[in-house]
Motif scaffolding. Sequence first.
Motif, mmCIF file in Angstrom:
data_model
loop_
_atom_site.group_PDB
_atom_site.id
_atom_site.type_symbol
_atom_site.label_atom_id
_atom_site.label_comp_id
_atom_site.label_asym_id
_atom_site.label_seq_id
_atom_site.Cartn_x
_atom_site.Cartn_y
_atom_site.Cartn_z
ATOM 1 N N GLU A 158 20.586 10.424 -16.680
ATOM 2 C CA GLU A 158 21.534 10.559 -17.792
ATOM 3 C C GLU A 158 20.934 11.398 -18.932
ATOM 4 N N LEU A 159 19.702 11.075 -19.301
ATOM 5 C CA LEU A 159 19.077 11.795 -20.416
ATOM 6 C C LEU A 159 18.565 13.169 -19.999
ATOM 7 N N ALA A 211 15.894 13.902 -14.166
ATOM 8 C CA ALA A 211 17.203 14.518 -14.427
ATOM 9 C C ALA A 211 18.304 13.476 -14.265
ATOM 10 N N SER A 249 14.479 13.193 -4.241
ATOM 11 C CA SER A 249 15.645 13.118 -5.140
ATOM 12 C C SER A 249 16.858 13.844 -4.557
ATOM 13 N N PHE A 305 21.101 3.865 -26.137
ATOM 14 C CA PHE A 305 22.024 4.903 -25.658
ATOM 15 C C PHE A 305 23.432 4.307 -25.821
ATOM 16 N N ASP A 352 5.788 12.927 -8.549
ATOM 17 C CA ASP A 352 6.192 11.530 -8.687
ATOM 18 C C ASP A 352 5.343 10.911 -9.794
ATOM 19 N N ILE A 353 6.004 10.392 -10.842
ATOM 20 C CA ILE A 353 5.202 9.886 -11.965
ATOM 21 C C ILE A 353 4.489 8.574 -11.638
ATOM 22 N N ARG A 356 11.377 13.972 -7.946
ATOM 23 C CA ARG A 356 10.720 13.525 -6.711
ATOM 24 C C ARG A 356 11.255 14.354 -5.542
#
Length: 294
Positions: A12-13, A10, A38, A146, A53-54, A35
């Motif tokens: 900017e994009l 979550a 976060s 961007f 968590d990726i 996360r």
Amino acid sequence: MTPKILIIGAGELGLSLIRSLTSHPAHPSVSVLLRASSSTDLSTYPIKVVHGDISSTAEELTPLLEGYDIVISATGFAGGPNSQLNLAHAVLEAGVPHYFPWQFGVDYDLIGRGSSQPLFDEQLDVRDLLRSQDKTKWTIVSTGLFTSFLFHPSFGVVDLDSSTGKATVNALGGWSNGITVTSAEDIGRITSKIVLDNPDIPQGVVYIASDTIKFEDVSKEVERVGWKVDRKIITVEELEVRRKRDPEDVGPKYALIWARNIGVSWDVGVTWNGKRGIEVESLREWVDRNLPRP
Ligand SMILES: NC(=O)c1ccc[n+]([C@@H]2O[C@H](COP(=O)([O-])OP(=O)(O)OC[C@H]3O[C@@H](n4cnc5c(N)ncnc54)[C@H](OP(=O)(O)O)[C@@H]3O)[C@@H](O)[C@H]2O)c1
């Protein structure tokens, strides 16, 4: 039936996607993976937060992705090397019906392997993996740069000195080199339309764009809003010297991609949004709304 969507990240994009998807008349069910550590507060949005968590293993990630119709990754390269490939493996293992990997950027196919930015090879590994199977449908939204990143000091193109009112604009490779830009707001809006306005979501690589401009247009825009502009060209050769001098510095690695002028621009007219006449934010409009004045 309204789809169950999971957005990963979550920033900017991700925030732009959350805003567009939750305000879309189709009212999809939206969850957001963050996360546990976060500090992002999403309490004002009608979404459900799930923790993960990726950078965990694909085995750990798989159960978190099960049960969603659509997964959209909006983490950038934040998870570090291998995390995007790991995530793609977990998506396939979880049997997600439709995946939007984090590839909101340049034309990685055209740039090819062995570019100045090693992380781009991983984007191609993800494409190879998705193309090697037919269980999970996938859509890659190619956005170019961007718009905000064009003006970010770390990109090395626009440097504003508010104490003097002077700006330096560096053309990467040359003044007539093209740059496709899409604002985070437009990426969120157009991606929501791609996801929700069509009975059949378009598959494969879909190109979108807010604007396609040249470096000379960037310098004119900075000047138009009152900055005194000093113009410089940074050549491919110069960037190669910088990259060799400091291999850990990501600045020249990124800059070289645009200086080489391959896979970084396409006409707005040929894009998914251009063909449908969707209103987007031009570079000029973005500058009027966001660029600080001297
Ligand atoms: N094509 C382009 O020009 C381009 C492409 C990418 C990025 N950028 C620029 O880079 C910046 C980043 O934009 P962005 O939206 O991609 O990223 P971002 O704003 O940095 O957001 C990243 C999101 O991913 C989350 N995240 C980070 N590591 C994670 C992990 N290991 N597991 C799960 N979630 C994780 C972060 O959450 P936490 O709250 O936990 O940190 C955050 O919500 C922007 O300024 C953008 O302009 C430009």
